[in-house]
Write an enzyme that holds these catalytic residues in place. Structure first.
Site, PDB file in Angstrom:
ATOM      1  N   HIS A  20       0.830  -1.209   0.000  1.00 48.16           N
ATOM      2  CA  HIS A  20       0.000   0.000   0.000  1.00 48.16           C
ATOM      3  C   HIS A  20       0.866   1.262   0.000  1.00 48.16           C
ATOM      4  CE1 HIS A  20      -3.692   2.299   0.895  1.00 48.16           C
ATOM      5  NE2 HIS A  20      -2.878   3.076   1.586  1.00 48.16           N
ATOM      6  N   GLU A  21       1.816   1.321   0.925  1.00 50.47           N
ATOM      7  CA  GLU A  21       2.653   2.516   1.013  1.00 50.47           C
ATOM      8  C   GLU A  21       3.579   2.637  -0.190  1.00 50.47           C
ATOM      9  OE1 GLU A  21       1.884   4.670   3.094  1.00 50.47           O
ATOM     10  OE2 GLU A  21       0.549   3.374   4.247  1.00 50.47           O
ATOM     11  N   HIS A  24       1.838   4.595  -2.909  1.00 55.58           N
ATOM     12  CA  HIS A  24       1.955   6.043  -2.735  1.00 55.58           C
ATOM     13  C   HIS A  24       3.356   6.522  -3.136  1.00 55.58           C
ATOM     14  CE1 HIS A  24      -1.881   6.350  -0.773  1.00 55.58           C
ATOM     15  NE2 HIS A  24      -1.523   5.604   0.253  1.00 55.58           N
TER      16      HIS A  24
END
Length: 367
Positions: A20-21, A24
């Site tokens: 997920h990170e 980003h």
């Protein structure tokens, strides 16, 4: 439940946070946007590495992670008017960065299914056992719940008709339920070592179909797999599985909002997720694939919700900015985000405490 599978499940959760990170992070770096922090977890730093521009860290509380930007860092040497600061980018660029974590989790879930069919194979033979399993009772107010049916029950017969051990068992049960709207249906239920007689009255839904409010699954297990007929079959099967799981998850979240009192008790925190994942994997290692994909899809949907401190909350701010032509004042955004973060951390701690107290090992200490 072995320590190995518990650690494996924890590793899966950590991997999904990284994915997920990383979404980003890559979305920002590929657009040339400055990134000064990449952290897994919150709180005190346990380990860190300082790269040329970005600090990579693992923190004490593994309830998520974050990608930090130097926009508001008082120690940053980057000029405030630098066009590659996130805040100086157009709304679309920022929206791509914020939504990239959700997109990364969804893409990852799909490729987990691809890996499942590539490594394990395509299910070819299912060993059917008598009856139909009830994986979940959808609401505490449903006819099934009111009749006393519980998750994990096996329905063996309906109105005196044995369901048998075949793929037609679910269809037979559904036909009996749909043919008896508002009329009691007698069910023979297996619960552990006991057999029970239960009377349930199907209710007609908005679509005119009688239901009792349960999910149904065949009773049995896959006993044989075959090699896939080429990579395109793998891609197609993975897409079907992903679509089915995505729709089911979205419906589950919709139920959380429309029937919160009945569904709230089913909300699981990290401890419960680890317990369930380790339990599934210890009984059948193959289930670690769909478990990983399901959690990844859940993580994506949770983060896209328009709630403070989540990606969806930040996207909501961007939407308002796009409509009004200027951003919401920084102080308001920070206050909302900080409040949301406190509430989310509070919820996380509550779920950890609740789920830990419900663990069998923990409960034995007080018996």
């Amino acid at each position: 439940m072995s320590l190995f599978w518990t650690l494996a499940t924890i590793a899966v959760l950590a991997l999904l946070i990284v994915v997920h990170e990383l979404g980003h992070f890559l979305a920002a770096r590929l657009q040339g946007i400055h990134v000064n922090r990449f952290s897994i977890g919150f709180g005190p730093i346990l380990w860190k590495y300082q790269g040329p521009e970005t600090e990579y860290a693992i923190r004490a509380f593994p309830l998520g992670g974050f990608v930090g930007f130097p926009d508001d860092d008082p120690d940053s040497e980057i000029p405030p008017n630098d066009p590659n600061l996130l805040r100086n980018r157009p709304v679309l660029d920022r929206a791509i960065v914020i939504s990239a974590g959700v997109i990364a989790n969804l893409i990852f879930a799909y490729f987990v299914f691809v890996a499942q069919y590539s490594v394990i194979g395509v299910p070819e033979k299912f060993d059917f056992q008598p009856g139909v399993i009830v994986p979940e009772v959808t609401s505490q107010e449903s006819p099934a719940a009111l009749a006393g049916i519980k998750s994990g029950d096996i329905i063996l017969a309906a109105d005196g008709q044995e369901l048998g051990a075949s793929e037609q068992a679910i269809r037979t049960l559904m036909d009996v339920i749909r043919d008896n709207p508002n009329d009691p249906v007698d069910l023979k239920v297996q619960r552990g070592e006991r057999q029970l007689q239960v009377s349930v009255t199907p209710k007609i839904g908005d679509d005119g179909v009688a239901r009792i409010g349960v999910q149904l699954a065949p009773n049995g297990s896959i006993t044989a797999y075959r090699r896939p007929n080429g990579f395109f079959e793998v891609l197609g099967l993975a897409a079907e599985q992903f679509q089915s799981m995505f729709v089911t998850t979205v419906n589950g979240f919709w139920s959380l909002f429309t029937d919160f009192p009945s569904v709230a008790s089913k909300v699981a925190g990290p401890v419960k997720i680890v317990e369930q994942g380790a339990g599934l994997a210890s009984s059948n290692a193959n289930t670690l694939f769909p478990f990983t994909a399901i959690i990844s899809i859940n993580l994506a949907i949770i983060n896209i919700l328009p709630l403070p401190a989540l990606d969806g909350g930040q996207l909501a701010f961007l939407l308002v900015e796009g409509l009004r032509g200027k951003p919401i004042p920084t102080r308001i955004q920070e206050n909302v985000m900080q409040t949301g973060l406190v509430l989310l951390l509070g919820l996380g701690i509550f779920l950890i405490v609740r789920d830990t107290a419900q663990l069998e090992v923990f409960q034995r200490l007080f018996q």
